[in-house]
Design a protein around this motif. Structure first.
Motif, PDB file in Angstrom:
ATOM      1  N   PHE B  81       0.848  -1.191   0.000  1.00  0.00           N
ATOM      2  CA  PHE B  81       0.000   0.000   0.000  1.00  0.00           C
ATOM      3  C   PHE B  81       0.881   1.238   0.000  1.00  0.00           C
ATOM      4  CE2 PHE B  81      -2.139   3.521   2.083  1.00  0.00           C
ATOM      5  CZ  PHE B  81      -3.388   3.525   1.486  1.00  0.00           C
ATOM      6  N   ALA B  83       0.628   5.281   0.598  1.00  0.00           N
ATOM      7  CA  ALA B  83      -0.095   6.511   0.924  1.00  0.00           C
ATOM      8  C   ALA B  83       0.576   7.614   0.118  1.00  0.00           C
ATOM      9  CB  ALA B  83      -0.029   6.793   2.422  1.00  0.00           C
ATOM     10  N   GLU B 155      -5.833   8.951   3.171  1.00  0.00           N
ATOM     11  CA  GLU B 155      -4.867   7.912   2.828  1.00  0.00           C
ATOM     12  C   GLU B 155      -4.714   6.938   3.993  1.00  0.00           C
ATOM     13  OE1 GLU B 155      -4.897   8.724  -0.550  1.00  0.00           O
ATOM     14  OE2 GLU B 155      -2.898   7.871  -0.509  1.00  0.00           O
ATOM     15  N   GLN B 158      -7.669   4.674   4.258  1.00  0.00           N
ATOM     16  CA  GLN B 158      -7.572   3.558   3.307  1.00  0.00           C
ATOM     17  C   GLN B 158      -6.606   2.500   3.822  1.00  0.00           C
ATOM     18  OE1 GLN B 158      -6.853   4.997  -0.760  1.00  0.00           O
ATOM     19  NE2 GLN B 158      -7.850   6.883  -0.158  1.00  0.00           N
ATOM     20  N   LEU B 162      -7.749  -1.266   4.312  1.00  0.00           N
ATOM     21  CA  LEU B 162      -7.208  -2.286   3.409  1.00  0.00           C
ATOM     22  C   LEU B 162      -6.203  -3.215   4.095  1.00  0.00           C
ATOM     23  CD1 LEU B 162      -6.824  -0.110   0.165  1.00  0.00           C
ATOM     24  CD2 LEU B 162      -8.742  -1.554   0.839  1.00  0.00           C
TER      25      LEU B 162
END
Lengths: 444, 250
Positions: B81, B83, B155, B158, B162
């Motif tokens: 991931f 950001a 961000e 998320q 996630l």
């Protein structure tokens, strides 16, 4: 039944006489209107790309086709109409441009004084009201298709909303091209008069069976002072068909118009919108969405004429183009001398989903007053690469990311379709069109 | 978990990363510092799968698999991931719709059932509170019209939803006031676990007061020129980057 004819100007006058025989009796005003229009067409003919306003759209295919007139409307199977009906609404069904005989025209009771009838019936029952407006607003000169419609229309719809009346339910005018429409051209004619302080919602739906045919509607709308109209045109004709439409709106003081044009079908499409803001304080909001694919050609031509002070116009037209399709947008804003305090906004955005699609965008501002706020913008482009990457870094595959961005692009216009039934219908059509890959997630 | 060896990356024909080496193990938090233009964001974008950044030499392995063989969405589904330093605005898609689409794409990749609207909302509401945002935030279009601070928090939201295994934070602290910085840091700390690693890119030592790193690296001119413990960040704060060698091996 007439033999097939090509609307060549020189042949029209004789055809016209036989058409007149077919139609039977008509009041004098209508006959002279037709004759005048026919003479205009005889002078003008079909537009060619030599005309500035038709530079990007060639209608030779229409001009050279031997069209016939549609047969009298027969019975229409329910399933042909049902998917496009919005509920609840007052419905008027026109098959190949003529009121369907086997249908009750308006189902729910209308408020006192409200008239929703076929044009043929209105001409017979309220000739003076019809003559007061019909053909008075849609400019004929130099406009072949409008002239042709004015000369040759057989039927259509008339809506008269008396002063002060708030029509709660929308009126849906459903124009259906029947299986018998192949090879024909028809000229639906619509007149809407919204009286002082009245409110109404009108939906024009153009749908049809497969086949090559021409539908050439002209709609005249009169908004008396302080009235409000929410107007929708949703077109989903066959891909081989042509749709050449002209919408004319005449606005008196403090009237409000919202008009939405959604183009989903048709092979060759021209949508003309003319709004004349003739009374002070009028507001016109016009938006549109065209989704094109294959070899569709969709031309949008708008003219907003600010002829009175302190009026506002706001245009937002968006296009999503796939395959080899073409779109043209021309947005004219005319601010006449004396139209001080004008606010005019215009935006045209085109999203290309294919390397072979092409969009032209032409804002045209003609400003002849000094106290004016006027902005315009136009774009043509692909999906934003940064946005695609951002979505993919969140786990969405390329197709899902593209679908999401396409839908997001459309949603600005879809969000303005405040009539739920139309909103949902259009939203479903868009999903059907853009969800080519597997969908990720549903709606929340 | 992440093993980068002699990584060279070109952007528009210009070499930005010039032989970068870095190893991040599960459970660790690494801070990456360095002057502007040293290649920090390039590294972050390359790890996330940006295709127009060319790897010309070396490799980056994630769980032993070469990242070059995985597209951006596969990396996300496998647990990477990023950001973003500049989160992208997407008008017309609600944050909730976007988050649900992303979460379900990742869940189905992991063989987990997709969440329906009800389960999703109860999960996401929880996380929204964690990052100190109002629930109405979910109905707003993705990053559209958000303040700089809201974008950064989004961000982190998320990230929290996630639940990646490797989280890369690209200057998430820039543009945040001290309260927002603390919220972001607390959120990251709450997500620290033995299975999860963080690569925190920052200009400033102040973030590292809240997120205490296991290792600090200094990137200069496309290479890591120094590595050390948290004390290195303090040293940089007082002396700056200028005294560091220009691309010496560490």
């Amino acid at each position: 039944m007439l033999s097939p004819f090509t609307p060549e100007p020189e042949r029209l006058l004789s055809d016209f006489e036989s058409l007149r025989a077919l139609r039977g009796w008509e009041p004098t005003f209508l006959h002279s209107l037709r004759l005048r229009a026919l003479r205009v067409f005889a002078d003008t003919g079909f537009p060619t790309p030599r005309l500035e306003s038709w530079r990007f759209t060639n209608v030779r295919r229409i001009a050279e086709t031997e069209w016939s007139t549609p047969p009298a409307p027969g019975a229409v199977p329910e399933e042909a109409v049902a998917p496009w009906l919005i509920e609840p609404a007052h419905h008027l069904l026109l098959v190949d441009g003529q009121a369907a005989p086997d249908r009750e025209t308006v189902q729910a009771p209308l408020p006192e004084g409200v008239t929703v009838v076929s044009l043929a019936e209105a001409v017979e029952r309220w000739p003076s009201q019809v003559s007061h407006h019909l053909g008075r607003h849609a400019e004929l000169d130099g406009r072949g298709f409008v002239a042709l419609n004015t000369a040759l229309h057989r039927d259509g719809a008339v809506l008269l909303i008396p002063p002060g009346t708030h029509l709660e339910q929308p009126v849906q005018l459903m124009f259906l091209a029947s299986p018998g429409a192949a090879g024909t051209m028809c000229f639906p004619r619509v007149l809407v008069v919204v009286g002082e302080g009245a409110r109404a919602t009108v939906v024009e739906s153009y749908v049809g069976h497969d086949g090559s045919y021409l539908v050439c509607p002209v709609t005249e709308i009169v908004l008396e002072s302080g009235s409000t109209l929410d107007h929708y045109t949703v077109q989903r004709q066959a891909p081989e068909s042509s749709h050449v439409a002209a919408l004319h709106v005449h606005q008196s003081e403090d009237s409000r118009l919202r008009t939405h044009t959604v183009t989903l079908g048709g092979g060759l499409v021209r949508n003309e919108l003319t709004v004349v803001l003739e009374g002070a304080g009028g507001e016109a909001a016009a938006d549109g969405l065209y989704l094109t694919a294959a070899s569709q050609h969709v031309d949008t031509y708008t003219t907003i004429r600010h002829a009175a002070p302190n009026c506002t116009s706001n245009q937002l037209f968006k296009g999503i183009l796939d395959d080899h399709s073409r779109a043209v947008f021309t947005g004219r804003v005319v601010v006449e001398p004396g139209a001080q305090g004008t606010n005019a906004y215009q935006s045209n955005r085109n999203l290309l989903l294919s390397d072979h699609a092409l969009a032209h965008s032409n804002p045209q501002l003609e400003i002849r007053a000094d106290d004016v706020r006027c902005t315009h913008g136009s774009t043509v482009g692909r999906h934003d690469a940064d946005a695609l990457f951002y979505l993919r870094t969140r786990g969405l595959d390329r197709e899902a990311a593209e679908s999401l961005l396409t839908y997001a692009f459309a949603s600005e216009v879809v969000g303005r379709l405040t009539l739920d039934a139309v909103h949902d219908l259009v939203e479903a059509s868009i999903h059907e069109r853009i969800d080519r890959g597997p969908r990720t997630g549903g709606s929340v | 978990m992440l093993q980068i060896t002699d990584l060279h990356v070109e952007v528009d024909g210009t070499e930005i990363l010039k032989g970068l080496d870095l190893v991040v193990r599960a459970g660790e938090v690494h801070a990456l510092m360095g002057p502007n233009g040293s290649g920090k964001t390039t590294l972050a974008q390359v790890l996330a799968g940006r295709e127009d950044y060319q790897i010309t030499r070396g490799q980056a392995l994630f769980d032993g698999r070469d990242l070059a063989d995985m597209d951006a969405e596969t990396r996300a589904r496998e647990g990477i991931f990023l950001a973003f330093q500049y989160p992208v605005e997407i008008a017309g898609v609600s944050n909730a719709y976007f988050l649900k689409a992303a979460l379900n794409a990742i869940r189905s990749h992991r063989g987990q059932a997709e969440l329906d609207a009800v389960d999703f909302l109860s999960l996401v509401r929880d996380r929204v509170r964690l990052v100190g945002l109002d629930e109405s935030f979910l109905e707003r279009p993705v990053n559209h019209g958000f303040s700089g601070g809201e974008k950064k928090r989004n961000e982190i939201l998320q990230l929290a939803v996630l639940e990646p295994r490797l989280a890369i934070l690209d200057e998430t602290d820039s543009g945040l006031d001290i309260d927002a910085l603390r919220v972001v840091a607390e959120c990251v700390n709450a997500l620290r676990s033995p299975e999860r690693a963080f690569l925190v890119i920052t200009h400033y030592q102040r973030l590292l007061e809240h997120i205490v790193p296991d290792r600090v690296h200094v990137l200069k001119d496309g290479r890591i020129v120094r590595s050390g413990t948290g004390a290195l960040a303090l040293e940089l704060e007082s002396h700056g980057y200028s005294e560091l060698p220009a691309a010496a091996a560490n």
